[in-house]
Design a protein around this motif. Structure first.
Motif, short mmCIF file in Angstrom:
data_model
loop_
_atom_site.label_atom_id
_atom_site.label_comp_id
_atom_site.label_asym_id
_atom_site.label_seq_id
_atom_site.Cartn_x
_atom_site.Cartn_y
_atom_site.Cartn_z
N ALA A 164 0.82 -1.22 0.00
CA ALA A 164 0.00 0.00 0.00
C ALA A 164 0.85 1.26 0.00
O ALA A 164 0.53 2.24 -0.70
N LEU A 165 1.93 1.27 0.77
CA LEU A 165 2.77 2.46 0.85
C LEU A 165 3.45 2.74 -0.48
O LEU A 165 3.42 3.86 -1.00
N ASP A 192 -0.45 2.11 6.48
CA ASP A 192 -0.90 3.46 6.16
C ASP A 192 0.28 4.41 6.26
O ASP A 192 1.38 4.01 6.69
N GLY A 193 0.06 5.64 5.85
CA GLY A 193 1.11 6.64 5.90
C GLY A 193 0.50 8.02 5.73
O GLY A 193 -0.68 8.14 5.35
N PRO A 194 1.25 9.08 6.00
CA PRO A 194 0.72 10.43 5.84
C PRO A 194 0.26 10.68 4.40
O PRO A 194 0.81 10.12 3.46
N ALA A 195 -0.74 11.54 4.25
CA ALA A 195 -1.22 11.87 2.91
C ALA A 195 -0.13 12.57 2.11
O ALA A 195 -0.01 12.36 0.90
N PRO A 215 -3.25 0.93 9.80
CA PRO A 215 -4.35 1.12 8.85
C PRO A 215 -5.47 1.99 9.41
O PRO A 215 -5.94 1.77 10.54
N GLY A 216 -5.87 2.98 8.61
CA GLY A 216 -6.93 3.88 9.02
C GLY A 216 -6.47 5.10 9.79
O GLY A 216 -7.27 6.00 10.06
N GLU A 217 -5.17 5.16 10.12
CA GLU A 217 -4.66 6.28 10.91
C GLU A 217 -3.88 7.28 10.06
O GLU A 217 -3.36 8.26 10.58
N GLY A 218 -3.80 7.02 8.74
CA GLY A 218 -3.06 7.91 7.86
C GLY A 218 -3.94 8.43 6.73
O GLY A 218 -5.16 8.50 6.86
N GLY A 219 -3.30 8.77 5.61
CA GLY A 219 -4.03 9.38 4.51
C GLY A 219 -4.04 8.59 3.22
O GLY A 219 -4.46 9.12 2.18
N ILE A 220 -3.61 7.34 3.23
CA ILE A 220 -3.63 6.50 2.03
C ILE A 220 -5.04 5.95 1.82
O ILE A 220 -5.73 5.59 2.79
N ASP A 221 -5.46 5.86 0.58
CA ASP A 221 -6.79 5.33 0.25
C ASP A 221 -6.78 3.80 0.34
O ASP A 221 -6.77 3.10 -0.68
N LEU A 222 -6.80 3.30 1.55
CA LEU A 222 -6.76 1.85 1.75
C LEU A 222 -8.07 1.19 1.38
O LEU A 222 -8.09 0.03 0.94
N VAL A 223 -9.18 1.88 1.53
CA VAL A 223 -10.47 1.31 1.15
C VAL A 223 -10.52 1.09 -0.36
O VAL A 223 -10.91 0.03 -0.83
N GLY A 224 -10.08 2.09 -1.13
CA GLY A 224 -10.05 1.94 -2.57
C GLY A 224 -9.12 0.83 -3.02
O GLY A 224 -9.45 0.05 -3.92
N LEU A 225 -7.97 0.74 -2.37
CA LEU A 225 -7.01 -0.30 -2.71
C LEU A 225 -7.56 -1.68 -2.37
O LEU A 225 -7.42 -2.63 -3.14
N THR A 226 -8.20 -1.79 -1.22
CA THR A 226 -8.80 -3.06 -0.81
C THR A 226 -9.84 -3.52 -1.82
O THR A 226 -9.90 -4.71 -2.18
N LYS A 227 -10.65 -2.60 -2.30
CA LYS A 227 -11.68 -2.94 -3.29
C LYS A 227 -11.07 -3.39 -4.62
O LYS A 227 -11.69 -4.16 -5.36
N ALA A 261 -6.64 -2.99 10.30
CA ALA A 261 -6.82 -3.66 9.02
C ALA A 261 -8.24 -4.20 8.88
O ALA A 261 -8.85 -4.10 7.81
N LYS A 262 -8.77 -4.78 9.94
CA LYS A 262 -10.13 -5.31 9.89
C LYS A 262 -11.14 -4.18 9.69
O LYS A 262 -12.16 -4.36 8.99
N ALA A 263 -10.88 -3.03 10.28
CA ALA A 263 -11.77 -1.89 10.09
C ALA A 263 -11.75 -1.41 8.64
O ALA A 263 -12.79 -1.03 8.09
N VAL A 264 -10.59 -1.46 8.02
CA VAL A 264 -10.47 -1.04 6.61
C VAL A 264 -11.27 -1.97 5.71
O VAL A 264 -12.02 -1.51 4.84
N ILE A 265 -11.10 -3.27 5.88
CA ILE A 265 -11.82 -4.18 4.97
C ILE A 265 -13.32 -4.15 5.22
O ILE A 265 -14.11 -4.35 4.30
N ALA A 266 -13.73 -3.86 6.46
CA ALA A 266 -15.15 -3.70 6.73
C ALA A 266 -15.68 -2.45 6.01
O ALA A 266 -16.78 -2.48 5.43
N ALA A 267 -14.90 -1.37 6.04
CA ALA A 267 -15.28 -0.15 5.34
C ALA A 267 -15.36 -0.36 3.84
O ALA A 267 -16.11 0.31 3.13
#
Length: 272
Positions: A164-165, A192-195, A215-227, A261-267
């Motif tokens: 992701a980074l 995750d990492g700073p935007a 995960p979820g504490e930075g500015g990377i679009d992890l939800v989009g990447l997960t999808k 990480a679990k919160a990201v995939i749930a989102a």
């Protein structure tokens, strides 16, 4: 549904048997080991050269039910001899590992591509995949380059490892990622990492190797990447936090990482 692996770099201070115990305690299904150093002189646990610790690690895996997702780091340099990696791969087979992480430190991409193809065939003979990770400071700096090399390789073991980074820092395209065959995506790495992206190579390397965010504490679009990733492959949680590690132990950091990480995939609409 995805499964989760505790990456070696998240708690590199732990030996492989210790990492297995932490992974089990936190609820991970998998674990990753660093058997080969990422850089000359770097920290690694060469189980292929330590029969006692290899047996102990295998015993802990059997006792906990944890499986080995991946082994690191097959860093190809100009002098790398593919056959020299046989003992590493044999250790992987003994551990029941599934994947190996490959990095390109050879400026001659034609030579690297040829050696990578040979390595893929060798890894496959041990039941392992060979997953090429793109990183901006290596000679495979982005997704486009990684795809070009892997697509030249006929071996089904050849894969592309999306971190992701690195995906974010190299301005990877989700549209491009959607077009990649799922057969080439064996597992991926979440953090995750700073935007705001680092402005120098030194800052990129420091952040990647020592200071990532949960995960979820930075500015990377992890939800989009997960999808964009196949929903049923292993997610390796790779979050080195050198400064935080001075005051928070490995188990607490691993729990925080898995929770995020679990919160990201749930989102992302994926329920684990």
């Amino acid at each position: 549904m995805p499964s989760f692996s505790l990456a070696a770099l998240t708690a590199l201070e732990l030996s492989p048997p210790e990492l297995v115990e932490v992974a089990a305690a936190c609820g991970f299904e998998h674990v990753g080991f660093r058997l080969l150093a990422a850089t000359p002189g770097g920290l690694a646990y060469p189980l292929m050269d330590d029969a006692k610790q290899l047996r102990e690690t295998r015993s802990r895996l059997d006792a906990t039910g944890i499986r080995v997702a991946d082994l690191e780091v097959v860093a190809f340099r100009p002098e790398t001899d593919v056959e020299s990696l046989t003992a590493f791969l044999e250790a992987g087979r003994m551990l029941g590992a599934q994947h190996t992480l490959v990095a390109a430190y050879d400026p001659d991409l034609s030579r690297f591509s040829d050696r990578f193809a040979r390595y893929c065939e060798l890894a496959a003979s041990f039941g392992l995949t060979a997953d090429l990770e793109f990183m901006q400071w290596t000679h495979v700096p982005d997704l486009n380059t990684a795809v070009a090399i892997v697509e030249r390789t006929s071996s089904a073991a050849a894969g592309i490892l999306v971190d992701a980074l690195h995906f974010d820092r190299s301005r990877g395209s989700l549209e491009h990622l959607h077009r990649i065959s799922s057969s080439r995506l064996h597992y991926w790495q979440m953090c995750d990492g700073p935007a705001e992206r680092p402005s120098t190579t030194e800052e990129l390397i420091h952040a990647a190797r020592e200071e990532r965010m949960f995960p979820g504490e930075g500015g990377i679009d992890l939800v989009g990447l997960t999808k964009a990733m196949p929903p049923d492959i292993t997610i390796s949680i790779e979050i080195p936090t050198a400064e935080l590690a001075k005051t928070m132990n490995a188990e607490a950091r691993a729990r925080r990482a898995l929770h995020g990480a679990k919160a990201v995939i749930a989102a992302a609409g994926i329920i684990s």
